[in-house]
Motif scaffolding. Structure first.
Motif, PDB file in Angstrom:
ATOM      1  N   ALA A  88       0.827  -1.205   0.000  1.00 18.48           N
ATOM      2  CA  ALA A  88       0.000   0.000   0.000  1.00 18.48           C
ATOM      3  C   ALA A  88       0.864   1.260   0.000  1.00 18.48           C
ATOM      4  O   ALA A  88       0.496   2.280  -0.592  1.00 18.48           O
ATOM      5  CB  ALA A  88      -0.929  -0.003   1.214  1.00 18.48           C
ATOM      6  N   PHE A  89       2.038   1.178   0.652  1.00 21.45           N
ATOM      7  CA  PHE A  89       2.926   2.340   0.720  1.00 21.45           C
ATOM      8  C   PHE A  89       3.965   2.360  -0.402  1.00 21.45           C
ATOM      9  O   PHE A  89       4.269   3.404  -0.965  1.00 21.45           O
ATOM     10  CB  PHE A  89       3.645   2.373   2.071  1.00 21.45           C
ATOM     11  N   LEU A  90       4.488   1.174  -0.734  1.00 21.75           N
ATOM     12  CA  LEU A  90       5.589   1.117  -1.701  1.00 21.75           C
ATOM     13  C   LEU A  90       5.139   0.799  -3.117  1.00 21.75           C
ATOM     14  O   LEU A  90       5.876   1.053  -4.077  1.00 21.75           O
ATOM     15  CB  LEU A  90       6.614   0.073  -1.245  1.00 21.75           C
ATOM     16  N   ASP A  91       3.951   0.205  -3.259  1.00 17.82           N
ATOM     17  CA  ASP A  91       3.417  -0.168  -4.574  1.00 17.82           C
ATOM     18  C   ASP A  91       4.436  -0.994  -5.348  1.00 17.82           C
ATOM     19  O   ASP A  91       4.799  -0.687  -6.489  1.00 17.82           O
ATOM     20  CB  ASP A  91       3.041   1.083  -5.368  1.00 17.82           C
ATOM     21  N   VAL A  92       4.908  -2.084  -4.698  1.00 20.73           N
ATOM     22  CA  VAL A  92       5.951  -2.922  -5.296  1.00 20.73           C
ATOM     23  C   VAL A  92       5.390  -3.944  -6.283  1.00 20.73           C
ATOM     24  O   VAL A  92       6.144  -4.586  -7.008  1.00 20.73           O
ATOM     25  CB  VAL A  92       6.755  -3.660  -4.196  1.00 20.73           C
ATOM     26  N   CYS A  93       4.087  -4.123  -6.306  1.00 23.82           N
ATOM     27  CA  CYS A  93       3.513  -5.083  -7.257  1.00 23.82           C
ATOM     28  C   CYS A  93       2.150  -4.592  -7.711  1.00 23.82           C
ATOM     29  O   CYS A  93       1.530  -3.710  -7.104  1.00 23.82           O
ATOM     30  CB  CYS A  93       3.403  -6.467  -6.629  1.00 23.82           C
ATOM     31  N   GLY A  94       1.657  -5.169  -8.776  1.00 21.48           N
ATOM     32  CA  GLY A  94       0.372  -4.788  -9.327  1.00 21.48           C
ATOM     33  C   GLY A  94      -0.778  -5.453  -8.595  1.00 21.48           C
ATOM     34  O   GLY A  94      -0.588  -6.306  -7.722  1.00 21.48           O
ATOM     35  N   VAL A  95      -1.971  -5.063  -8.985  1.00 20.99           N
ATOM     36  CA  VAL A  95      -3.167  -5.562  -8.326  1.00 20.99           C
ATOM     37  C   VAL A  95      -3.345  -7.065  -8.554  1.00 20.99           C
ATOM     38  O   VAL A  95      -3.887  -7.772  -7.694  1.00 20.99           O
ATOM     39  CB  VAL A  95      -4.410  -4.785  -8.823  1.00 20.99           C
ATOM     40  N   TRP A  96      -2.847  -7.585  -9.682  1.00 24.31           N
ATOM     41  CA  TRP A  96      -3.010  -9.011  -9.971  1.00 24.31           C
ATOM     42  C   TRP A  96      -2.174  -9.869  -9.039  1.00 24.31           C
ATOM     43  O   TRP A  96      -2.629 -10.916  -8.565  1.00 24.31           O
ATOM     44  CB  TRP A  96      -2.640  -9.300 -11.431  1.00 24.31           C
ATOM     45  N   LEU A  97      -0.942  -9.449  -8.762  1.00 22.82           N
ATOM     46  CA  LEU A  97      -0.098 -10.205  -7.837  1.00 22.82           C
ATOM     47  C   LEU A  97      -0.664 -10.163  -6.430  1.00 22.82           C
ATOM     48  O   LEU A  97      -0.684 -11.174  -5.722  1.00 22.82           O
ATOM     49  CB  LEU A  97       1.333  -9.656  -7.850  1.00 22.82           C
ATOM     50  N   GLU A  98      -1.125  -8.992  -6.026  1.00 24.97           N
ATOM     51  CA  GLU A  98      -1.738  -8.871  -4.702  1.00 24.97           C
ATOM     52  C   GLU A  98      -2.988  -9.745  -4.615  1.00 24.97           C
ATOM     53  O   GLU A  98      -3.218 -10.425  -3.613  1.00 24.97           O
ATOM     54  CB  GLU A  98      -2.088  -7.412  -4.426  1.00 24.97           C
ATOM     55  N   GLY A  99      -3.801  -9.728  -5.677  1.00 20.18           N
ATOM     56  CA  GLY A  99      -4.983 -10.578  -5.703  1.00 20.18           C
ATOM     57  C   GLY A  99      -4.619 -12.051  -5.668  1.00 20.18           C
ATOM     58  O   GLY A  99      -5.315 -12.861  -5.052  1.00 20.18           O
ATOM     59  N   GLY A 100      -3.495 -12.405  -6.324  1.00 18.95           N
ATOM     60  CA  GLY A 100      -3.032 -13.786  -6.300  1.00 18.95           C
ATOM     61  C   GLY A 100      -2.639 -14.230  -4.904  1.00 18.95           C
ATOM     62  O   GLY A 100      -2.915 -15.377  -4.504  1.00 18.95           O
ATOM     63  N   MET A 101      -2.003 -13.332  -4.155  1.00 17.68           N
ATOM     64  CA  MET A 101      -1.628 -13.662  -2.783  1.00 17.68           C
ATOM     65  C   MET A 101      -2.853 -13.851  -1.901  1.00 17.68           C
ATOM     66  O   MET A 101      -2.901 -14.758  -1.057  1.00 17.68           O
ATOM     67  CB  MET A 101      -0.736 -12.562  -2.203  1.00 17.68           C
ATOM     68  N   ILE A 102      -3.851 -13.012  -2.107  1.00 14.14           N
ATOM     69  CA  ILE A 102      -5.087 -13.146  -1.336  1.00 14.14           C
ATOM     70  C   ILE A 102      -5.766 -14.475  -1.662  1.00 14.14           C
ATOM     71  O   ILE A 102      -6.226 -15.197  -0.771  1.00 14.14           O
ATOM     72  CB  ILE A 102      -6.026 -11.961  -1.624  1.00 14.14           C
ATOM     73  N   ALA A 103      -5.809 -14.807  -2.956  1.00 14.40           N
ATOM     74  CA  ALA A 103      -6.407 -16.083  -3.367  1.00 14.40           C
ATOM     75  C   ALA A 103      -5.637 -17.255  -2.783  1.00 14.40           C
ATOM     76  O   ALA A 103      -6.231 -18.245  -2.319  1.00 14.40           O
ATOM     77  CB  ALA A 103      -6.438 -16.168  -4.892  1.00 14.40           C
ATOM     78  N   ALA A 104      -4.304 -17.162  -2.783  1.00 15.94           N
ATOM     79  CA  ALA A 104      -3.473 -18.243  -2.247  1.00 15.94           C
ATOM     80  C   ALA A 104      -3.716 -18.437  -0.752  1.00 15.94           C
ATOM     81  O   ALA A 104      -3.725 -19.574  -0.256  1.00 15.94           O
ATOM     82  CB  ALA A 104      -1.996 -17.945  -2.502  1.00 15.94           C
ATOM     83  N   SER A 105      -3.938 -17.324  -0.032  1.00 15.93           N
ATOM     84  CA  SER A 105      -4.164 -17.430   1.417  1.00 15.93           C
ATOM     85  C   SER A 105      -5.477 -18.151   1.723  1.00 15.93           C
ATOM     86  O   SER A 105      -5.665 -18.660   2.829  1.00 15.93           O
ATOM     87  CB  SER A 105      -4.174 -16.037   2.053  1.00 15.93           C
ATOM     88  N   VAL A 106      -6.371 -18.207   0.736  1.00 18.13           N
ATOM     89  CA  VAL A 106      -7.638 -18.924   0.896  1.00 18.13           C
ATOM     90  C   VAL A 106      -7.528 -20.356   0.369  1.00 18.13           C
ATOM     91  O   VAL A 106      -7.986 -21.309   1.015  1.00 18.13           O
ATOM     92  CB  VAL A 106      -8.774 -18.181   0.164  1.00 18.13           C
ATOM     93  N   ILE A 107      -6.886 -20.511  -0.791  1.00 22.62           N
ATOM     94  CA  ILE A 107      -6.853 -21.816  -1.465  1.00 22.62           C
ATOM     95  C   ILE A 107      -5.861 -22.775  -0.804  1.00 22.62           C
ATOM     96  O   ILE A 107      -6.160 -23.968  -0.631  1.00 22.62           O
ATOM     97  CB  ILE A 107      -6.503 -21.629  -2.957  1.00 22.62           C
ATOM     98  N   VAL A 108      -4.690 -22.275  -0.426  1.00 22.82           N
ATOM     99  CA  VAL A 108      -3.659 -23.154   0.147  1.00 22.82           C
ATOM    100  C   VAL A 108      -4.155 -23.889   1.394  1.00 22.82           C
ATOM    101  O   VAL A 108      -3.954 -25.105   1.524  1.00 22.82           O
ATOM    102  CB  VAL A 108      -2.368 -22.365   0.436  1.00 22.82           C
ATOM    103  N   PRO A 109      -4.803 -23.216   2.373  1.00 19.12           N
ATOM    104  CA  PRO A 109      -5.314 -23.956   3.529  1.00 19.12           C
ATOM    105  C   PRO A 109      -6.334 -25.027   3.163  1.00 19.12           C
ATOM    106  O   PRO A 109      -6.375 -26.086   3.811  1.00 19.12           O
ATOM    107  CB  PRO A 109      -5.967 -22.857   4.385  1.00 19.12           C
ATOM    108  N   VAL A 110      -7.138 -24.771   2.123  1.00 21.73           N
ATOM    109  CA  VAL A 110      -8.115 -25.773   1.689  1.00 21.73           C
ATOM    110  C   VAL A 110      -7.399 -27.012   1.148  1.00 21.73           C
ATOM    111  O   VAL A 110      -7.754 -28.146   1.485  1.00 21.73           O
ATOM    112  CB  VAL A 110      -9.051 -25.182   0.609  1.00 21.73           C
ATOM    113  N   ILE A 111      -6.394 -26.794   0.321  1.00 20.51           N
ATOM    114  CA  ILE A 111      -5.617 -27.909  -0.226  1.00 20.51           C
ATOM    115  C   ILE A 111      -4.906 -28.658   0.901  1.00 20.51           C
ATOM    116  O   ILE A 111      -4.902 -29.894   0.945  1.00 20.51           O
ATOM    117  CB  ILE A 111      -4.598 -27.400  -1.267  1.00 20.51           C
TER     118      ILE A 111
END
Length: 224
Positions: free
Chosen positions: A190-213
């Protein structure tokens, strides 16, 4: 803060009613602020913003001041009612109840700051504020997930986690770490803007999908 033994009493205690009432008032605080600054707000108010920090959705002043807080209050009360109706509600400890009672008031206050701030031409980066807010929510949830005991309302409710308490506990430990890490990354981005919205969205998705797997793999391994 709410104590565990207070939550576990049958029915809705006077103390619990007090927490619900107080959190509901907190949800409606932006309404009071909106009334106080009513004359300063335009007839059409920006209520949705894109990743470029510019508004892409508009609503009436009435909806922004009254409709949005009331909608969030409705969601708040529905969450509380569903949680109280859970047959395993006694397994939901005080810390998790605190989270349930806090999320919607925080969302309401965040919306108030974003909408009113933009309407009053405050110098603010809504994209940064949204990132910090989302990151904090992820870190708070991640901190509470490992403390969440088996229930049908709060947590990662899968057939395998509800079937096996050990699976539930292990899955929530993994999920808690991932959510904390994801929340920290979102705040930094949010402060450094080191990645785009797609990478951030991918991390959010991974935090949901990985525990399920992980939960399913754990279940299969312990079926042998």
């Amino acid at each position: 803060m709410m104590k565990d033994h207070k939550v576990r009493k049958n029915g809705c205690s006077a103390q619990m009613k007090g927490y619900i009432f107080g959190s509901s008032i907190a949800v409606l605080l932006p309404m009071l602020v909106g009334i106080c600054i009513w004359q300063q707000l335009p007839e059409r108010v920006a209520t949705h913003f894109g990743s470029d920090n510019l508004p892409n959705g508009w609503s009436s002043r009435e909806f922004a001041v009254f409709g949005l807080p009331l909608f969030i209050l409705g969601a708040h009360l529905v969450c509380i009612l569903f949680t109280m109706a859970d047959p395993k509600r006694n397994s939901i400890n005080g810390k998790m109840w605190n989270l349930i009672l806090t999320i919607c008031p925080l969302c309401s206050i965040f919306c108030c700051i974003s909408i009113y701030g933009y309407a009053l031409s405050w110098k603010m980066n809504i994209d940064t504020i949204a990132g910090v807010f989302l990151g904090i929510i992820f870190m708070i949830v991640g901190n509470y997930l490992p403390k969440c005991r088996q229930n049908y309302t709060v947590g990662i409710k899968l057939p395998w986690t509800l079937y096996d308490e050990q699976n539930w506990n292990q899955t929530h430990r993994i999920a808690g770490r991932l959510w904390m890490l994801c929340g920290f990354f979102i705040i930094v981005n949010a402060f450094l803007d080191v990645c785009g919205v797609w990478l951030e969205g991918g991390m959010i998705a991974a935090s949901v999908i990985v525990p399920v797997i992980y939960s399913y793999v754990f279940y299969m391994q312990h079926q042998r």
